[in-house]
Design an enzyme around this catalytic site. Sequence first.
Site, short mmCIF file in Angstrom:
data_model
loop_
_atom_site.label_atom_id
_atom_site.label_comp_id
_atom_site.label_asym_id
_atom_site.label_seq_id
_atom_site.Cartn_x
_atom_site.Cartn_y
_atom_site.Cartn_z
CE LYS A 1 2.36 2.50 0.21
NZ LYS A 1 1.16 1.80 0.72
CB SER B 1 -0.78 0.72 -2.24
OG SER B 1 -0.82 1.02 -0.86
CB SER C 1 -1.93 -1.23 1.11
OG SER C 1 -2.84 -0.86 0.11
#
Length: 476
Positions: free
Chosen positions: A82, A157, A181
Amino acid sequence: MSNKDLWRLSATETAARTTAGDITATAAVDAAIARMETVNPALNAVVVSLAESARARAAALDKARADGAPCGPLHGVPVTIKINVDQAGEATSNGVVALKDMIAPANAPLVDNLLNAGAVVIGRTNTPEFSFRADTDNPLHGRTRNPWGDHLSPGGSSGGAGSAVAAGIGALAHGNDIGGSLRFPAAANGVVTIKPGMGRVPAYNPSQTAERGMLSQAMSVQGLIARSAADLHLSMPSMIRTDPRDPYHVPLDWKGAPLDGPIKVGFTKETYEFDLHPEVSRALDLARDALVDAGYQVEEVEPPMLREIGIEGYRTLMGEAKALMEADIRAKGSATIQAVFDEYYAQFPPYEGTELLQMMAKRSYYARVWSEFLATYPLVLTPFLPQPFFRPDRDTEGAEGMREVMGGSLWSYSMNYIGLPAANVPALLADLPAGPTPVNVQIVARRWREDLAVDASIAIESRLDTLSEALWSRMG
């Protein structure tokens, strides 16, 4: 299986075959990159391709194996990272235009741990601005799409991670979770994850210029999203290897001692003031039946103080965010993220001053209540969301949209607040008017017993199967 279809293999299958020499790391990585180049243009899940360096690393792994070097547990497994975590030489932009040139000087601990285990990073995945939404869109890289269709948000997220791994771009996808997330993207895309408990995975970004707030340090954790629950047992032992840069890391083994007798599982459909959708109820029933068939002792329970923990926990997090992040959000954030934060503050009025400190202290009380509860029920099967997953940008649609996205997510952020592990696993594919929609359930575990939640996820998956083949048939 032809080389071009190697992207379909789980991480466990890939590692077994590359280690045995049935396939090369190069073949596994080439197949994942080809899949990425085929499906990612429509998804925008991976926003930085690392194809060139990934191929070079795979070749180096093949040479090392040929020269007699031992293979790591993730030898040749394609993974993604990420974009809010440091990877040497890459921008840790966190979806913020103003941070697009913030180049990491070194790897975060989890990146080193994955590389040391033999994994190959093929790309970096998208996140919303500041990694603080349950949807994934930002002015720097744009919107990530859900491979099931545009009727569904990819979650956030770690939305890029969830979309990527579901679509076959890598067998494992790194993500992180401060309020859901990892689990929002797992639920949105019909894949599986474990949100580790506090202190399990070492965390640190070498590019950081200041330490995170104390509550963020306590609530935020690093983890992996996978298509197969068994892949978490393969990969998480590498993720949790200690690193001296995280002084609060807990150096425990991944698997704890076996429990005596059948494991008791508390079972609840409680969603408080939010209506429980029939398909979510059915998913919970299917998961419960799978656990009973696997030998678990499932009993209906009333979870202690969940609503208070969730609401007070999120108000406390918003208090810290307002104190420590507000200036950056207003100076560097888009109008969209500023409006989202305005709605956060409206629905979860931030604690401030002495009251904020008091509520941070009260975390220990809530954690103690649940510790006592989990002494009887080492696992708890719960809803994740009361309704099937929401559409893109639902959290930007005023009070009603925010209530659906975050208001109903009590089972998500409450577990962060008290630092407990929580797995998220698909139980069914709902045929809804808007389109096919995965429905995941959550399994909360005792502190330090992520392995028990993964075991239960495997039991559910063994009876109900994964959703991968159904998705890939749709995608073509």
